[in-house]
Design an enzyme around this catalytic site. Structure first.
Site, mmCIF file in Angstrom:
data_model
loop_
_atom_site.group_PDB
_atom_site.id
_atom_site.type_symbol
_atom_site.label_atom_id
_atom_site.label_comp_id
_atom_site.label_asym_id
_atom_site.label_seq_id
_atom_site.Cartn_x
_atom_site.Cartn_y
_atom_site.Cartn_z
ATOM 1 N N LYS A 115 -1.041 -67.853 -68.998
ATOM 2 C CA LYS A 115 0.307 -67.296 -69.176
ATOM 3 C C LYS A 115 1.335 -67.988 -68.291
ATOM 4 O O LYS A 115 2.487 -68.136 -68.682
ATOM 5 C CB LYS A 115 0.302 -65.794 -68.905
ATOM 6 C CG LYS A 115 -0.413 -65.027 -69.999
ATOM 7 C CD LYS A 115 -0.042 -63.557 -70.010
ATOM 8 C CE LYS A 115 -0.703 -62.872 -71.197
ATOM 9 N NZ LYS A 115 -0.559 -61.425 -71.183
ATOM 10 N N LYS A 207 -7.394 -67.926 -80.114
ATOM 11 C CA LYS A 207 -7.349 -66.469 -80.248
ATOM 12 C C LYS A 207 -6.089 -66.032 -80.996
ATOM 13 O O LYS A 207 -5.029 -66.602 -80.773
ATOM 14 C CB LYS A 207 -7.360 -65.856 -78.836
ATOM 15 C CG LYS A 207 -7.589 -64.373 -78.794
ATOM 16 C CD LYS A 207 -7.460 -63.834 -77.374
ATOM 17 C CE LYS A 207 -6.025 -63.885 -76.910
ATOM 18 N NZ LYS A 207 -5.769 -63.220 -75.630
ATOM 19 N N LYS A 210 -0.146 -62.327 -79.900
ATOM 20 C CA LYS A 210 1.224 -61.873 -80.175
ATOM 21 C C LYS A 210 2.217 -62.985 -79.901
ATOM 22 O O LYS A 210 3.323 -62.986 -80.427
ATOM 23 C CB LYS A 210 1.590 -60.704 -79.252
ATOM 24 C CG LYS A 210 0.752 -59.465 -79.441
ATOM 25 C CD LYS A 210 0.990 -58.461 -78.308
ATOM 26 C CE LYS A 210 0.035 -57.295 -78.411
ATOM 27 N NZ LYS A 210 0.141 -56.364 -77.283
HETATM 28 P P1 TYM Z 1 -3.283 -56.531 -74.745
HETATM 29 O O1 TYM Z 1 -2.096 -55.668 -74.882
HETATM 30 O O2 TYM Z 1 -3.096 -58.015 -74.738
HETATM 31 O O3 TYM Z 1 -4.301 -56.213 -75.919
HETATM 32 C C1 TYM Z 1 -4.694 -54.891 -76.214
HETATM 33 C C2 TYM Z 1 -6.161 -54.860 -76.602
HETATM 34 O O4 TYM Z 1 -6.373 -55.704 -77.728
HETATM 35 C C3 TYM Z 1 -7.420 -56.626 -77.450
HETATM 36 N N1 TYM Z 1 -7.127 -57.893 -78.126
HETATM 37 C C4 TYM Z 1 -7.954 -58.475 -79.000
HETATM 38 N N2 TYM Z 1 -9.162 -58.109 -79.470
HETATM 39 C C5 TYM Z 1 -9.748 -58.933 -80.367
HETATM 40 N N3 TYM Z 1 -9.168 -60.073 -80.809
HETATM 41 C C6 TYM Z 1 -7.964 -60.480 -80.378
HETATM 42 N N4 TYM Z 1 -7.407 -61.597 -80.820
HETATM 43 C C7 TYM Z 1 -7.290 -59.657 -79.415
HETATM 44 N N5 TYM Z 1 -6.107 -59.751 -78.765
HETATM 45 C C8 TYM Z 1 -6.025 -58.658 -77.981
HETATM 46 C C9 TYM Z 1 -7.401 -56.781 -75.947
HETATM 47 O O5 TYM Z 1 -8.642 -57.245 -75.457
HETATM 48 C C10 TYM Z 1 -7.084 -55.375 -75.488
HETATM 49 O O6 TYM Z 1 -8.253 -54.587 -75.452
HETATM 50 N N6 TYM Z 1 -4.436 -56.269 -69.894
HETATM 51 C C11 TYM Z 1 -4.541 -55.588 -71.174
HETATM 52 C C12 TYM Z 1 -3.963 -54.201 -71.191
HETATM 53 C C13 TYM Z 1 -4.412 -53.289 -70.102
HETATM 54 C C14 TYM Z 1 -5.656 -52.606 -70.028
HETATM 55 C C15 TYM Z 1 -5.609 -51.826 -68.828
HETATM 56 C C16 TYM Z 1 -6.789 -52.575 -70.840
HETATM 57 C C17 TYM Z 1 -3.692 -52.936 -68.997
HETATM 58 N N7 TYM Z 1 -4.411 -52.049 -68.256
HETATM 59 C C18 TYM Z 1 -6.674 -51.034 -68.452
HETATM 60 C C19 TYM Z 1 -7.852 -51.778 -70.450
HETATM 61 C C20 TYM Z 1 -7.794 -51.023 -69.272
HETATM 62 C C21 TYM Z 1 -3.818 -56.412 -72.218
HETATM 63 O O7 TYM Z 1 -2.967 -57.197 -71.922
HETATM 64 O O8 TYM Z 1 -4.150 -56.088 -73.488
#
Ligand code: TYM
Length: 347
Positions: A115, A207, A210
């Site tokens: 990032k 991957k 967004k």
């Molecule tokens: P974020 O917002 O990027 O994504 C949310 C969830 O979606 C999953 N994900 C995917 N799964 C499969 N294929 C993909 N291409 C894909 N892109 C995203 C992510 O693995 C996630 O589960 N840091 C985290 C958010 C967060 C969090 C937490 C998660 C903040 N605090 C505490 C668990 C526990 C994030 O940026 O997810």
């Protein structure tokens, strides 16, 4: 048997929409866990501001993810749905964890490197410390299970390291105050199913994200039926027919990705998908995948739209959820203050 009661926590960032990777890798699985666990699902807005975000987009994004949670089937009455910034204990605990985690640990985080890109000097301090806040999200509730996609694995390992170091650094105090051998559980990542890493529709080695410049790389939960079908039709594939065995998907990332998406949408295994479509051409499989995706995502999209028009309802859900979340997080934070030696008011 662990002394910790089983509790699920997970979060989604309210940035740049929500795609089928977020749905299949995370949200759909959040829904399933409600049957067996006490669940806390969080719209992690404090994480979203680690990279500049237009305030209006942030507000709309928070409501959009809340709507997506509910439209997908999360029940905000029997479980907790809230946005992170309304529960100040997340930020409070994150500071303590900033003082527990080591620079070297955070330096190894691949997501920060991705990032921040080449211009690391210009990345926000928040982006660097992001995984500490994530550990705080989970551990403020002493959550034991965290359903996430594959890309969060390293962050979850860090959360475990932080929990472990806190337990060790303050072991004497934890025992003296009557919390036994460990104050925090070591939260377990649940990375399961055929779609833990959904890939870009344009490039099976990247991957789905967004932030990809091409909207054709992803299926958004807000896409209409025609758009979903078109994106699947245009998805990159290779010239071979689909294999009949799962092993045949190796080294065929685009085929593997589409088969995984089908399996996850239909709650079957990749082997079962290949039993039906193996040996056939992509055109027939893609048509079936488009129909399935539209059938599964269409109702979610419609319900999201309806809910997003009712901001009073969504804001009410978040207020109520935050109230309930805080009731759990505050006593934990008070205990942490006692353990660390931070003098506090007692009622
Ligand atoms: P974020 O917002 O990027 O994504 C949310 C969830 O979606 C999953 N994900 C995917 N799964 C499969 N294929 C993909 N291409 C894909 N892109 C995203 C992510 O693995 C996630 O589960 N840091 C985290 C958010 C967060 C969090 C937490 C998660 C903040 N605090 C505490 C668990 C526990 C994030 O940026 O997810």
């Amino acid at each position: 048997m662990s002394k910790f009661r089983e509790r699920v926590f997970s979060g989604v960032q309210p940035t740049g929409g929500v795609h089928i990777g977020n749905y299949l890798g995370a949200i759909k699985r959040f829904v399933a866990m409600q049957e067996t666990h006490e669940c806390i699902y969080c719209v992690v807005d404090l994480h979203a501001i680690t990279i500049w975000l237009d305030p209006r987009e942030l507000e709309a994004g928070i409501r959009m993810i809340t709507a997506a949670f509910i439209a997908a089937g999360i029940n905000p009455k029997s479980h907790i749905v809230f946005n992170q910034s309304q529960v100040a204990e997340h930020a409070e605990l994150a500071w303590v964890f900033n003082c527990v985690a080591r620079m070297g640990w955070l330096n190894r985080m691949t997501q920060f490197k991705e990032k921040a890109g080449k211009d690391r000097e210009n990345a926000s301090v928040g982006l660097f410390a992001y995984p500490n806040l994530m550990a705080a999200d989970i551990l403020a509730y002493r959550a034991t299970h965290v359903p996430v996609g594959e890309d969060q694995k390293q962050h979850l390992e860090l959360a475990r390291d932080i929990a472990q170091k806190f337990n060790t650094d303050f072991a004497e105090r934890i025992a003296a105050l009557g919390y036994g051998e460990a104050f925090f559980p070591l939260p377990e990542p649940l990375i399961q199913g055929p779609a833990t890493r959904v890939m870009s529709l344009r490039d099976g080695t990247k991957k789905m994200s967004k932030s990809d410049a091409s909207d054709y790389s992803r299926i958004n939960l807000t896409d209409d039926a025609e758009t979903v079908a078109q994106k699947i039709r245009k998805a990159k594939t290779d010239p071979e027919p689909l294999p009949t065995e799962v092993a045949g998907l190796e080294a065929r990332p685009e085929a593997d990705n589409l088969v995984g998406m089908f399996a996850a949408l239909d709650d079957v295994t990749k082997a079962e998908v290949l039993k039906e479509f193996g040996g056939g051409q992509f055109s027939r499989f893609k048509a079936a995948l488009a129909d399935l995706a539209v059938a599964k995502l269409g109702p979610i999209r419609a319900e999201m739209q309806r809910l997003q028009n009712d901001t009073a309802y969504l804001d009410g859900v978040l207020a109520e959820g935050s109230h309930r979340a805080r009731a759990l997080a505050r006593p934990t934070m008070d205990a942490i203050k006692d353990i660390v030696g931070l003098v506090r008011q007692r009622s």
